[in-house]
Design an enzyme around this catalytic site. Structure first.
Site, PDB file in Angstrom:
ATOM      1  N   HIS A  96    -120.293 -13.208  -0.155  1.00  0.00           N
ATOM      2  CA  HIS A  96    -119.545 -13.966  -1.151  1.00  0.00           C
ATOM      3  C   HIS A  96    -118.238 -13.266  -1.506  1.00  0.00           C
ATOM      4  O   HIS A  96    -118.057 -12.076  -1.231  1.00  0.00           O
ATOM      5  CB  HIS A  96    -120.369 -14.108  -2.442  1.00  0.00           C
ATOM      6  CG  HIS A  96    -121.572 -14.970  -2.327  1.00  0.00           C
ATOM      7  ND1 HIS A  96    -122.829 -14.582  -2.775  1.00  0.00           N
ATOM      8  CD2 HIS A  96    -121.727 -16.228  -1.833  1.00  0.00           C
ATOM      9  CE1 HIS A  96    -123.695 -15.554  -2.564  1.00  0.00           C
ATOM     10  NE2 HIS A  96    -123.050 -16.567  -1.993  1.00  0.00           N
ATOM     11  N   CYS A 122    -125.169 -11.274  -9.134  1.00  0.00           N
ATOM     12  CA  CYS A 122    -126.043 -12.362  -8.661  1.00  0.00           C
ATOM     13  C   CYS A 122    -127.164 -12.700  -9.641  1.00  0.00           C
ATOM     14  O   CYS A 122    -127.647 -13.824  -9.667  1.00  0.00           O
ATOM     15  CB  CYS A 122    -126.707 -11.987  -7.332  1.00  0.00           C
ATOM     16  SG  CYS A 122    -125.588 -11.594  -5.970  1.00  0.00           S
TER      17      CYS A 122
END
Length: 297
Positions: A192, A290
C-alpha cells in the site's frame, strides 16, 4: 454509551498541538483464530516464519492498550471466517463525520466491510458506500493518507483502482472541499501507499531513504503540497507510523539509526514516541496503521 461519550468529551478538552490531527475515538478489531491464513504479497506462507496467533493476540493487546492510553478505543469482536479482519483500516476512509465504505481490493476480504458499516451507522457518520456507486471500484484504506489540510493522497495499487479513487474524489471534494491526489504506483514491492509513507504531523511526512523514497515523494509532489519537512528513514517498515493526538506509534525496529532519527524528530515536535511490536502481523504484510481506524467526530 455514556462512558464513551464522557471520554470523548474529556479528549476534546485536552491540550492541543495545532500541527497534529485530533481524534476522538479509535476502532480496532480482535484477532481472528484464522489469522495465520491471512493474505501475503508473495501468496506463500514461509514455513520457517509462520504467524503465531497467540503471540499476535498479545501484540494486538499491547497495541490496543497503547491506543487506550491516548484516546477512547473500541475493540470489535473478530470475524472468524476472515483471517485479515484485524486490518480494519482497509474497510473505509473517514474524515470528520464523512465516511466511505470501501470495496476492498482482494475479493476474499470484501465480506469484512458490512460489519464496519454498521459500526459507523451507530456513530452517526455520513456514509457513502462505494459498492453502491460503482460495480468495479476498489480501494484499500491502506492506500489512503490524510495528514490534515487540503489534500487526501490515494495510491494506485493492486488493491486500489482509478474507479475507487474517483468515488473518494466525488465524496470528499464535494462534501469537504478536500482535494484528492492520485499517486501513481511506483513499486510492486510494497502493498500500500502507507507501506512506504506516513506522516508525523500535518507538516511532516516519513519516507524511506533511497530510490523508492525519491520516487514516492516525486509522485506525491510532497514539497509542493504543504509538507515543510520530509524525514527519511533507512528502515522501510518504520515509515509506517500511527500519528494520534500528539503521540506516535512506531514499529519496534532494531535499526538504531532509525531510532535515533525518530527520537530526534518527535522530540523536536513535542510528540510522544511509543514503540509497538507487531512483528507477527508483519509476516502477512500487516503494519501499525492497518490495525485501527481513527475517527475525528
Amino acid at each position: 454509551g455514556r462512558y464513551l461519550s464522557r471520554e470523548i468529551s474529556l479528549c476534546r478538552t485536552a491540550h492541543r498541538n495545532t500541527n497534529c490531527r485530533r481524534y476522538t475515538v479509535a476502532i480496532t478489531r480482535e484477532v481472528s483464530e484464522s489469522l495465520a491464513d491471512g493474505l501475503t504479497m508473495d501468496h506463500v506462507h514461509d514455513s520457517d516464519n509462520l504467524v503465531s496467533v497467540g503471540h499476535a493476540k498479545n501484540q494486538k493487546k499491547n497495541y490496543v492498550n497503547t491506543l487506550r492510553s491516548i484516546l477512547p478505543t473500541v475493540s470489535l469482536p473478530p470475524l472468524q471466517n476472515h483471517p485479515d479482519c484485524v486490518f480494519v483500516e482497509d474497510t473505509a476512509v473517514t474524515i470528520g463525520k464523512v465516511a466511505v465504505i470501501n470495496r476492498i481490493g482482494h475479493t476474499s476480504r470484501q465480506g469484512e466491510v458490512d460489519d464496519m458499516k454498521v459500526t459507523f451507522q451507530q456513530f452517526g457518520l455520513d456514509i457513502t458506500d462505494m459498492r453502491h456507486i460503482s460495480s468495479d471500484a476498489t480501494c484499500d484504506g491502506g492506500d489512503v493518507m490524510y495528514p490534515g489540510g487540503d489534500y487526501l493522497f490515494v495510491g494506485q495499487s493492486n488493491r486500489t483502482n482509478e474507479r475507487g479513487i474517483q468515488v473518494l474524489r466525488d465524496t470528499f471534494e464535494t462534501k469537504l472541499g478536500i482535494q484528492v491526489i492520485d499517486v501513481p504506483n511506483v513499486t510492486d514491492d510494497a502493498l500500500h501507499l502507507k507501506s512506504v509513507v506516513t506522516h508525523l504531523d500535518t507538516n511532516t511526512i516519513l519516507a524511506p531513504t533511497g530510490p523508492l523514497g525519491d520516487d514516492i515523494l516525486k509522485a506525491m509532489k510532497a514539497s509542493d503540497r504543504g509538507f515543510e519537512y520530509i524525514v527519511r528513514l533507512p528502515d522501510l517498515p518504520s515509515c509506517n507510523v500511527v500519528s494520534v493526538n500528539g503521540h506516535i506509534l512506531a514499529p519496534a525496529t532494531q535499526c538504531q539509526e532509525t531510532r535515533d532519527i525518530l527520537k530526534k524528530e518527535t522530540t523536536l515536535r513535542n510528540l510522544q514516541l511509543h514503540y509497538v511490536d507487531m512483528s507477527e502481523f508483519a509476516k502477512i504484510d500487516g503494519a501499525l496503521t492497518c490495525c485501527s481506524i481513527l475517527l475525528d467526530i
